[in-house]
Design a protein around this motif. Structure first.
Motif, short mmCIF file in Angstrom:
data_model
loop_
_atom_site.label_atom_id
_atom_site.label_comp_id
_atom_site.label_asym_id
_atom_site.label_seq_id
_atom_site.Cartn_x
_atom_site.Cartn_y
_atom_site.Cartn_z
N SER A 20 0.86 -1.18 0.00
CA SER A 20 0.00 0.00 0.00
C SER A 20 0.89 1.23 0.00
O SER A 20 1.46 1.60 1.02
CB SER A 20 -0.93 0.00 1.21
N GLY A 21 1.07 1.82 -1.17
CA GLY A 21 1.88 3.01 -1.28
C GLY A 21 3.35 2.72 -1.49
O GLY A 21 4.13 3.64 -1.70
N ARG A 33 -6.54 -8.53 -1.36
CA ARG A 33 -7.00 -8.29 -2.73
C ARG A 33 -6.46 -9.39 -3.63
O ARG A 33 -5.40 -9.95 -3.36
CB ARG A 33 -6.51 -6.93 -3.24
N GLN A 67 1.32 6.98 -10.29
CA GLN A 67 0.60 5.73 -10.13
C GLN A 67 1.58 4.56 -10.20
O GLN A 67 2.69 4.70 -10.70
CB GLN A 67 -0.47 5.58 -11.21
N TRP A 83 -3.27 -2.94 -15.32
CA TRP A 83 -4.10 -2.11 -14.46
C TRP A 83 -3.36 -0.82 -14.17
O TRP A 83 -2.14 -0.83 -13.95
CB TRP A 83 -4.41 -2.84 -13.16
N ASP A 85 -3.30 1.37 -11.60
CA ASP A 85 -2.75 1.73 -10.30
C ASP A 85 -3.04 0.64 -9.27
O ASP A 85 -4.21 0.40 -8.93
CB ASP A 85 -3.33 3.05 -9.82
N ASN A 87 -2.51 0.65 -6.16
CA ASN A 87 -3.02 1.18 -4.90
C ASN A 87 -4.50 1.52 -4.91
O ASN A 87 -5.13 1.62 -3.86
CB ASN A 87 -2.20 2.41 -4.49
N SER A 88 -5.09 1.72 -6.10
CA SER A 88 -6.52 2.01 -6.16
C SER A 88 -7.32 0.83 -6.70
O SER A 88 -8.54 0.92 -6.86
CB SER A 88 -6.77 3.25 -7.03
N TYR A 89 -6.66 -0.29 -6.97
CA TYR A 89 -7.32 -1.46 -7.51
C TYR A 89 -8.28 -2.07 -6.49
O TYR A 89 -7.96 -2.15 -5.30
CB TYR A 89 -6.28 -2.52 -7.91
N ARG A 90 -9.45 -2.45 -6.96
CA ARG A 90 -10.42 -3.16 -6.13
C ARG A 90 -10.68 -4.53 -6.75
O ARG A 90 -10.69 -4.68 -7.97
CB ARG A 90 -11.75 -2.39 -6.04
N ASP A 93 -11.93 -5.62 -10.47
CA ASP A 93 -11.76 -4.57 -11.48
C ASP A 93 -11.18 -5.16 -12.75
O ASP A 93 -10.22 -5.94 -12.73
CB ASP A 93 -10.80 -3.48 -10.98
#
Length: 200
Positions: A20-21, A33, A67, A83, A85, A87-90, A93
């Motif tokens: 994360s980051g 995830r 990103q 994909w 990014d 860090n913003s992946y859910r 997706d």
């Protein structure tokens, strides 16, 4: 291959998404995830809806434009999924890019002709991003070559490579022993000086 042989890949991809980051993903014993499936209970292969994997074999990260872009070699589907990014992946997706195929539902070997990837069992394998340009390099093992895709997230509509290494053109695919040929390359990497290394 049987589903059971795909479990190590699934575990690897779940583990790689735990950062994360951070620039590089870190391994952990508890994933939160997953890529390639809609949840942790699914293990379907080759559904060809655009987000499932069939024997993924390589991963590359690119921290560009604020990103952390993620590329995955979806080997048995003869494509690379990307994909924008991590860090913003859910979970669930769909990828923003499908390279080497006409769209997310296409999985044929050489799906876009001579600039496409070979298929099972020697489809796209190792991946590497040039840190200076953002160009993506993919080991197209079955075609005995490396393909270069110009900075994919800066060229969102381009699904084909612009250069080939290990072959005189996109129209050839034979193995060789010369200084300019390759035989089933598996991995690619860049060093700090910007040199491209290939496991031939």
């Amino acid at each position: 291959p049987p589903r059971s042989t795909l479990f190590p890949y699934t575990t690897l991809f779940r583990s790689l998404l735990l950062a994360s980051g951070a620039m590089y993903a870190q391994l952990s014993s508890s994933a939160y995830r997953a890529l390639g499936q809609v949840d942790f209970q699914k293990n379907s292969v080759n559904m060809a809806q655009g987000l499932e994997f069939y024997a993924p074999t390589g991963v590359a990260l690119d921290s560009r434009g604020g990103q952390l872009h993620l590329y995955v070699a979806d080997s048995y589907n003869a494509r690379v999924l990307a994909w924008p990014d991590v860090n913003s992946y859910r979970m669930g997706d769909a990828p923003a890019l499908v390279l080497g195929q006409a769209g997310p539902q296409y999985t044929r070997p050489l799906g876009i002709g001579t600039k496409g990837f070979s298929g099972p069992p020697n489809g796209p394998a190792g991946l590497a991003v040039d840190p200076t340009t953002g160009n993506l390099y993919v080991a197209d093992s079955g075609n005995n070559r490396i393909l270069r895709f110009p900075s994919p997230f800066a060229n969102l509509t381009r699904i084909e490579p612009d250069a080939v290494y290990g072959q005189p053109s996109f129209n050839t695919g034979g193995a060789g022993l010369s200084a300019s040929s390759l035989n089933m390359p598996r991995s690619v990497a860049f060093d700090s000086a910007g040199n491209l290394w290939v496991a031939d």
